[in-house]
Design a protein around this motif. Structure first.
Motif, PDB file in Angstrom:
ATOM      1  N   GLY A  79      36.800   6.566  63.712  1.00 20.21           N
ATOM      2  CA  GLY A  79      37.160   5.155  63.629  1.00 20.21           C
ATOM      3  C   GLY A  79      35.963   4.285  63.289  1.00 20.21           C
ATOM      4  O   GLY A  79      35.618   3.356  64.027  1.00 20.21           O
ATOM      5  N   LEU A  80      35.313   4.599  62.172  1.00 15.17           N
ATOM      6  CA  LEU A  80      34.163   3.813  61.728  1.00 15.17           C
ATOM      7  C   LEU A  80      34.600   2.422  61.273  1.00 15.17           C
ATOM      8  O   LEU A  80      35.753   2.221  60.893  1.00 15.17           O
ATOM      9  N   ILE A  81      33.680   1.481  61.315  1.00 23.61           N
ATOM     10  CA  ILE A  81      33.920   0.129  60.809  1.00 23.61           C
ATOM     11  C   ILE A  81      33.313   0.080  59.402  1.00 23.61           C
ATOM     12  O   ILE A  81      32.117   0.321  59.235  1.00 23.61           O
ATOM     13  N   TYR A  82      34.153  -0.205  58.421  1.00 24.37           N
ATOM     14  CA  TYR A  82      33.708  -0.205  57.033  1.00 24.37           C
ATOM     15  C   TYR A  82      33.325  -1.596  56.574  1.00 24.37           C
ATOM     16  O   TYR A  82      33.952  -2.575  56.957  1.00 24.37           O
ATOM     17  N   GLY A  83      32.300  -1.651  55.727  1.00 22.95           N
ATOM     18  CA  GLY A  83      31.833  -2.910  55.162  1.00 22.95           C
ATOM     19  C   GLY A  83      32.011  -2.895  53.662  1.00 22.95           C
ATOM     20  O   GLY A  83      33.067  -2.526  53.157  1.00 22.95           O
ATOM     21  N   ASP A  84      30.952  -3.232  52.945  1.00 25.07           N
ATOM     22  CA  ASP A  84      30.989  -3.289  51.484  1.00 25.07           C
ATOM     23  C   ASP A  84      31.225  -1.905  50.883  1.00 25.07           C
ATOM     24  O   ASP A  84      30.971  -0.880  51.512  1.00 25.07           O
ATOM     25  N   SER A  85      31.704  -1.907  49.652  1.00 21.92           N
ATOM     26  CA  SER A  85      31.882  -0.652  48.923  1.00 21.92           C
ATOM     27  C   SER A  85      31.441  -0.863  47.485  1.00 21.92           C
ATOM     28  O   SER A  85      31.357  -1.990  47.012  1.00 21.92           O
TER      29      SER A  85
END
Length: 62
Positions: A22-28
């Motif tokens: 359950g990572l928190i994702y930011g920019d891609s």
């Protein structure tokens, strides 16, 4: 005698340090033939990048 620590198996949405799912994702970003997501682990605070290879899957006719 040295201690060896087993690191969690690498998998999408799972921290490679502590194994938290359950990572928190930011920019891609799109880079060459990969899509790369920045992430932060809410459990241990580690940050990193998750890479996904792009592969051809089908044509869609219009």
């Amino acid at each position: 005698m040295s201690k060896t620590s087993k690191t969690p198996e690498q998998a999408a949405d799972t921290c490679p340090v502590c194994g938290h799912k359950g990572l928190i994702y930011g920019d891609s970003e799109l880079q060459d033939e990969s899509y790369i997501y920045d992430w932060t682990c809410p459990n241990c605070g580690q940050t990193g990048k998750e890479c996904h290879a792009l592969v051809f899957s089908e044509h869609i006719l219009t």
